[in-house]
Design an enzyme around this catalytic site. Structure first.
Site, PDB file in Angstrom:
ATOM      1  N   GLU A   3      19.649  -9.330   0.436  1.00 53.11           N
ATOM      2  CA  GLU A   3      20.665 -10.031  -0.482  1.00 53.11           C
ATOM      3  C   GLU A   3      21.958 -10.272   0.405  1.00 53.11           C
ATOM      4  O   GLU A   3      22.641  -9.318   0.375  1.00 53.11           O
ATOM      5  CB  GLU A   3      21.023  -9.269  -1.661  1.00 53.11           C
ATOM      6  CG  GLU A   3      19.741  -8.824  -2.869  1.00 53.11           C
ATOM      7  CD  GLU A   3      20.255  -8.235  -4.016  1.00 53.11           C
ATOM      8  OE1 GLU A   3      19.612  -8.970  -5.117  1.00 53.11           O
ATOM      9  OE2 GLU A   3      20.951  -7.339  -4.141  1.00 53.11           O
ATOM     10  N   PHE A  38      19.776  -5.424 -14.013  1.00 55.94           N
ATOM     11  CA  PHE A  38      21.070  -5.907 -15.451  1.00 55.94           C
ATOM     12  C   PHE A  38      22.156  -5.299 -14.812  1.00 55.94           C
ATOM     13  O   PHE A  38      23.283  -5.783 -15.477  1.00 55.94           O
ATOM     14  CB  PHE A  38      20.678  -4.870 -16.579  1.00 55.94           C
ATOM     15  CG  PHE A  38      19.422  -5.556 -17.314  1.00 55.94           C
ATOM     16  CD1 PHE A  38      18.877  -6.710 -16.968  1.00 55.94           C
ATOM     17  CD2 PHE A  38      19.001  -5.116 -18.362  1.00 55.94           C
ATOM     18  CE1 PHE A  38      17.714  -7.244 -17.592  1.00 55.94           C
ATOM     19  CE2 PHE A  38      17.891  -5.444 -19.256  1.00 55.94           C
ATOM     20  CZ  PHE A  38      17.439  -6.653 -19.040  1.00 55.94           C
ATOM     21  N   LYS A  39      22.500  -4.617 -13.713  1.00 50.95           N
ATOM     22  CA  LYS A  39      23.565  -4.070 -13.321  1.00 50.95           C
ATOM     23  C   LYS A  39      24.277  -3.586 -14.621  1.00 50.95           C
ATOM     24  O   LYS A  39      23.781  -2.783 -15.348  1.00 50.95           O
ATOM     25  CB  LYS A  39      24.658  -5.137 -12.680  1.00 50.95           C
ATOM     26  CG  LYS A  39      23.723  -5.861 -11.575  1.00 50.95           C
ATOM     27  CD  LYS A  39      24.839  -6.654 -10.858  1.00 50.95           C
ATOM     28  CE  LYS A  39      23.931  -7.412  -9.640  1.00 50.95           C
ATOM     29  NZ  LYS A  39      24.694  -8.329  -8.902  1.00 50.95           N
ATOM     30  N   HIS A  76      21.980  -0.902  -2.961  1.00 49.97           N
ATOM     31  CA  HIS A  76      22.682  -2.251  -3.180  1.00 49.97           C
ATOM     32  C   HIS A  76      24.038  -2.469  -2.551  1.00 49.97           C
ATOM     33  O   HIS A  76      24.410  -1.351  -2.703  1.00 49.97           O
ATOM     34  CB  HIS A  76      22.551  -2.309  -4.838  1.00 49.97           C
ATOM     35  CG  HIS A  76      22.686  -3.807  -5.376  1.00 49.97           C
ATOM     36  ND1 HIS A  76      24.142  -4.292  -5.299  1.00 49.97           N
ATOM     37  CD2 HIS A  76      22.100  -4.704  -5.907  1.00 49.97           C
ATOM     38  CE1 HIS A  76      24.101  -5.467  -5.752  1.00 49.97           C
ATOM     39  NE2 HIS A  76      22.685  -5.889  -6.083  1.00 49.97           N
ATOM     40  N   GLU A 122      26.519  -3.459  -4.042  1.00 50.46           N
ATOM     41  CA  GLU A 122      27.649  -3.043  -4.955  1.00 50.46           C
ATOM     42  C   GLU A 122      28.020  -1.611  -4.656  1.00 50.46           C
ATOM     43  O   GLU A 122      28.998  -1.152  -4.952  1.00 50.46           O
ATOM     44  CB  GLU A 122      27.288  -3.572  -6.379  1.00 50.46           C
ATOM     45  CG  GLU A 122      27.740  -5.059  -6.370  1.00 50.46           C
ATOM     46  CD  GLU A 122      26.830  -5.609  -7.425  1.00 50.46           C
ATOM     47  OE1 GLU A 122      26.188  -5.032  -8.307  1.00 50.46           O
ATOM     48  OE2 GLU A 122      26.870  -6.966  -7.518  1.00 50.46           O
TER      49      GLU A 122
HETATM   50  P1  PGA Z   1      23.107 -12.244  -8.857  1.00 52.59           P
HETATM   51  O1  PGA Z   1      22.538 -10.713  -8.293  1.00 52.59           O
HETATM   52  O2  PGA Z   1      21.702 -12.753  -9.056  1.00 52.59           O
HETATM   53  O3  PGA Z   1      23.834 -12.319  -9.787  1.00 52.59           O
HETATM   54  O4  PGA Z   1      23.543 -13.212  -7.504  1.00 52.59           O
HETATM   55  C1  PGA Z   1      21.653 -10.492  -7.495  1.00 52.59           C
HETATM   56  C2  PGA Z   1      21.810  -9.082  -7.274  1.00 52.59           C
HETATM   57  O5  PGA Z   1      22.677  -8.439  -7.058  1.00 52.59           O
HETATM   58  O6  PGA Z   1      20.643  -8.344  -7.264  1.00 52.59           O
END
Ligand code: PGA
Length: 231
Positions: free
Chosen positions: A157, A7-8, A88, A90
């Site tokens: 990813e 969900f971030k 991750h 991010e």
């Molecule tokens: P996304 O993100 O499906 O919105 O590209 C994937 C993630 O960062 O886990």
């Protein structure tokens, strides 16, 4: 197959509870043999009654202590949570988590017996240098990581595919997962980056893809479960 919803910084405590209720209804009416994970934001963690695994998007590598703004194992144990996302992109990029910090976190949560979804991924400038550069970059993200850990799941990813709507091509995913398999003979390897109902079947049919980690397209339960039910 593994389906993980990240969900971030989306959803509230209330909407997460609604989401999990809806997910439970769907699992009941259309049972699945796949493993389903949901990673809500920290404020929405709770002892949900569900067959899905609820995990933390992040935590500090400590039982508890003086780490302002962080949560530790004590806060996760309250809800029986023993699954965590680590590495991750991010967090690596926006929060400056170095490979050393990520490896330290990994070692701590491994020691604590957590199931770990460990994320790796290359930026566009590395992808543009070709397959060999990509693999070299990704393998460097295993520095300090025990890739033989039994409760490890790896998520590949590519950074340029996250939240952009542009997923990697079948050929890119296939060759990258094949290369990763050499290092991870028995570890599930997920693909993540713009996975959505429109490309799920194609992505899951690629050799050495054991599931998906989904951001944007997981936020709506209809869209997420459409993917779970598609294979
Ligand atoms: P996304 O993100 O499906 O919105 O590209 C994937 C993630 O960062 O886990």
């Amino acid at each position: 197959m593994i389906f993980a919803a990240n969900f971030k910084t989306n959803h509230t405590r209330k909407s997460t509870a609604e989401y999990i209720r809806a997910l439970n209804d769907k699992i009941e009416s259309s049972p699945t043999e796949h493993r389903v994970f949901v990673f809500p934001p920290a404020t929405a963690l709770d002892s949900y009654e569900t067959t899905a695994t609820i995990g933390a998007q992040n935590a500090y590598p400590a039982q508890n202590g003086a780490f302002t703004g962080e949560i530790g194992v004590e806060q996760l144990e309250e809800f029986g949570i023993d699954t965590i996302l680590i590495g991750h992109s991010e967090r690596r990029e926006l929060l400056g988590e170095s490979q050393e910090a990520v490896a330290k976190k990994f070692a701590f949560f491994k020691e604590a017996g957590f199931e770990i979804i460990y994320c790796i991924g290359e930026p566009l400038e590395v992808r543009d240098q070709g397959d060999e550069a990509v693999v070299e970059y990704l393998l460097a993200q295993f520095e300090g990581i025990d890739t033989s850990y039994g409760k490890l799941i790896v998520a590949y990813e590519p950074i340029w595919a996250i939240g952009t709507g542009r997923s990697a091509t079948v050929a890119e995913i296939e060759s990258t997962h094949k290369a990763l398999r050499a290092t991870l003979p028995a570890t599930p390897i997920l693909y993540g980056g713009s996975v959505k109902p429109a490309n799920i079947v194609e992505i899951l049919s690629i050799e050495n893809v054991d599931g998906v980690l989904v951001g944007s397209a997981s936020l709506d339960i209809e869209s997420f479960y459409e993917m779970v039910a598609s294979v």
